[in-house]
Design an enzyme around this catalytic site. Structure first.
Site, PDB file in Angstrom:
ATOM      1  N   SER A 242     -17.402  -2.646  -9.527  1.00 22.27           N
ATOM      2  CA  SER A 242     -16.387  -3.210  -9.298  1.00 22.27           C
ATOM      3  C   SER A 242     -15.500  -2.478  -8.269  1.00 22.27           C
ATOM      4  O   SER A 242     -14.774  -3.063  -7.809  1.00 22.27           O
ATOM      5  CB  SER A 242     -15.309  -3.054 -10.551  1.00 22.27           C
TER       6      SER A 242
ATOM      7  N   ASP B 265      -4.621   3.087 -13.227  1.00 21.96           N
ATOM      8  CA  ASP B 265      -6.033   3.659 -13.228  1.00 21.96           C
ATOM      9  C   ASP B 265      -6.238   4.230 -12.460  1.00 21.96           C
ATOM     10  O   ASP B 265      -5.841   3.934 -10.635  1.00 21.96           O
ATOM     11  CB  ASP B 265      -6.469   2.416 -13.139  1.00 21.96           C
TER      12      ASP B 265
ATOM     13  N   HIS C  69      -9.607   2.452  -9.172  1.00 18.34           N
ATOM     14  CA  HIS C  69      -9.338   0.999  -8.536  1.00 18.34           C
ATOM     15  C   HIS C  69      -8.887   1.230  -7.751  1.00 18.34           C
ATOM     16  O   HIS C  69      -7.864   2.460  -7.164  1.00 18.34           O
ATOM     17  CB  HIS C  69      -9.209   0.392  -9.113  1.00 18.34           C
TER      18      HIS C  69
END
Ligand SMILES: *[C@@H]1O[C@H](CO)[C@@H](O)[C@H](O)[C@H]1NC(C)=O
Ligand SMILES: *[C@@H]1O[C@H](CO)[C@@H](O)[C@H](O)[C@H]1NC(C)=O
Ligand SMILES: *[C@@H]1O[C@H](CO)[C@@H](O)[C@H](O)[C@H]1NC(C)=O
Ligand SMILES: *[C@@H]1O[C@H](CO)[C@@H](O)[C@H](O)[C@H]1NC(C)=O
Length: 438
Positions: free
Chosen positions: A157, A414, A417
């Site tokens: 990702s 998070d 990311h």
């Protein structure tokens, strides 16, 4: 490799099942195959560690004339400057390179403004190498150079984020009717029709075949990768002109890695394991994360050597994207993480904890011994400073939050990311510089 026992005597003595026997024969076959490959890959040590930092080149002599001959190169970086060594400077007028609302391709996990981030501080930083200045990203120029070509990002990702950032950097000069984005299983393709060019992303978080390969449903705690299986995915990378690999996050289970030593596809293996957890799983072995990672790096190099038309194409490898899950690592709160962080870390020697050091060492060792011309994008250190640049709580969640989570944002932020626009645009500016001005 010393496998001198004859297979039949081995069978007689230990009464192994035919299945296990086939497995051993296969291992021996692999050993022979690999030793051949490795001898050809590792006979030319081309680097002296610790000399020129530009030795980021990996297996390439660093002379300017050599560099000028690399495919896509149009110039060179001044005096062999190490573009990955530098500092973040505020730049209100030239950063960000685009606005969040201008780029419709950003996935909702990364649109921090849309999800309520109260400030935009993280968007106004520019990477300034110590020894030179970066060439500015010129989308017109890059699209011209990509005419009739395919560029593909392969990995997890984080690499998907870098792919999207690249699309955001390029798409503005293409009219709406002449561009498209489509996803087919593991492959997402952005097409610039008038240029007959594509920028693509292929989901392969371990590069090798694994039980996390489903592009949508892949959140699996007990991860298994299959040794020697890079072609499972690699068949879809053939013919690409510029390849950008990454792999790191998914190796970080904190446990040993489970490696399947078998020709049996992972899916079949998983079904077997669900049935009865017995003999059939003997071909799964646990090895250290570093050893498993080294094995994968070598598979990648072999794949590149065999499948890329190296005089005409370029291959990049992006180093580990750091995480900021524990603020005590940068002298913050004992319980905190990247949530509420709005400024980069100032300490030039800062390096978070975790396995990034040992993995970096593995990467260095594997590349130092290889003559395969892969350009290394060493983005780890410069990203370590950016505790402010993560999506934190300002993103769409995978699943509805529990009341406990809602009451405690620190627990579900998070810190892996990155908001977009943001840090990953810098990774692409560096990629741009290494591609055209190596
Ligand atoms: C960007 O590249 C195009 C095509 O090579 C060139 O015409 C243009 O002058 C460049 N723009 C800048 C600001 O350098
Ligand atoms: C378009 O690009 C592909 C490579 O991606 C190439 O094979 C094909 O020949 C190109 N077509 C035209 C019309 O240039
Ligand atoms: C986040 O920052 C705000 C403003 O500085 C502060 O009021 C709040 O307590 C902080 N929250 C946490 C969890 O640190
Ligand atoms: C990448 O950069 C870091 C920090 O500058 C350095 O410690 C590391 O050795 C580099 N990695 C490789 C493989 O060159």
């Amino acid at each position: 490799m010393k496998h001198h026992t004859s297979p039949s005597s081995f069978l007689r003595r230990s009464r192994v099942s035919p299945y296990l026997f086939t497995f051993f024969v296969f291992i021996i076959f692999l050993a022979v195959l690999y030793s051949e490959d490795l001898s050809c890959l590792f006979k030319l040590p081309s680097l002296q560690p610790g000399k020129d930092p530009e030795q980021q080149k990996v297996g390439r002599p660093a002379s300017a004339t050599e560099h000028a001959r690399l495919p896509f190169a149009v110039g060179e970086t001044e005096g062999g400057c190490d573009v990955f060594s530098g500092k973040w400077v505020r730049d209100e007028s030239n950063r960000p390179l685009y606005e969040e609302w201008e780029c419709p391709y950003i996935q909702p996990q990364l649109t921090c403004q849309e999800h309520g981030r109260p400030e935009k501080e993280y968007q106004h930083w520019r990477w300034q190498p110590h020894g030179c200045s970066l060439q500015s990203f010129n989308a017109t120029f890059m699209l011209e150079k990509l005419r009739g070509k395919r560029m593909m990002f392969v990995g997890d990702s984080l690499n998907r984020g870098q792919f999207v950032s690249m699309v955001c950097l390029l798409h503005r000069i293409i009219p709406d009717h002449a561009k498209s984005m489509e996803t087919f299983d593991s492959l997402t393709v952005f097409r610039a029709e008038e240029y007959n060019a594509t920028i693509e992303f292929y989901w392969a978080p371990f590069l090798l075949e694994s039980n996390s390969d489903n592009a949508v449903i892949h959140r699996i705690a007990d991860r298994i990768v299959r040794k020697g299986s890079i072609n499972k995915h690699g068949q879809y990378w053939k013919g690409v002109d510029i390849l950008v690999f990454n792999t790191y996050l998914w190796w970080m289970t904190g446990l040993k890695m489970k490696i399947l030593y078998s020709t049996v596809p992972i899916a079949t293996q998983m079904q077997r394991m669900q049935g009865s957890f017995n003999d059939d799983v003997n071909d799964i072995m646990e090895v250290s994360t570093e050893d498993a990672y080294r094995m994968t790096m070598k598979s990648m190099l072999r794949w590149v050597q065999k499948n890329m038309d190296l005089p005409k194409t370029r291959v990049f490898f992006t180093s580990m994207s750091p995480t900021h899950g524990k603020s005590k690592e940068w002298g913050g709160d004992a319980e905190g993480n990247c949530y509420n962080e709005t400024t980069p870390i100032n300490d030039p020697t800062y390096w978070g904890s975790g396995s990034r050091k040992s993995i970096m060492q593995v990467i260095g060792e594997v590349f130092d011994k290889s003559k395969v011309p892969i350009t290394f994008l060493n983005i780890t250190q410069l990203s370590e400073y950016r505790k402010d640049a993560h999506t934190s709580i300002y993103k769409k969640q995978w699943s509805p939050l529990t009341p406990e989570q809602l009451a405690n944002p620190v627990s579900y932020a998070d810190c892996v990311h990155w908001c977009m626009p943001g840090l990953q645009d810098t990774w692409n500016e560096l990629l741009y510089n290494k591609l055209f001005y190596p």
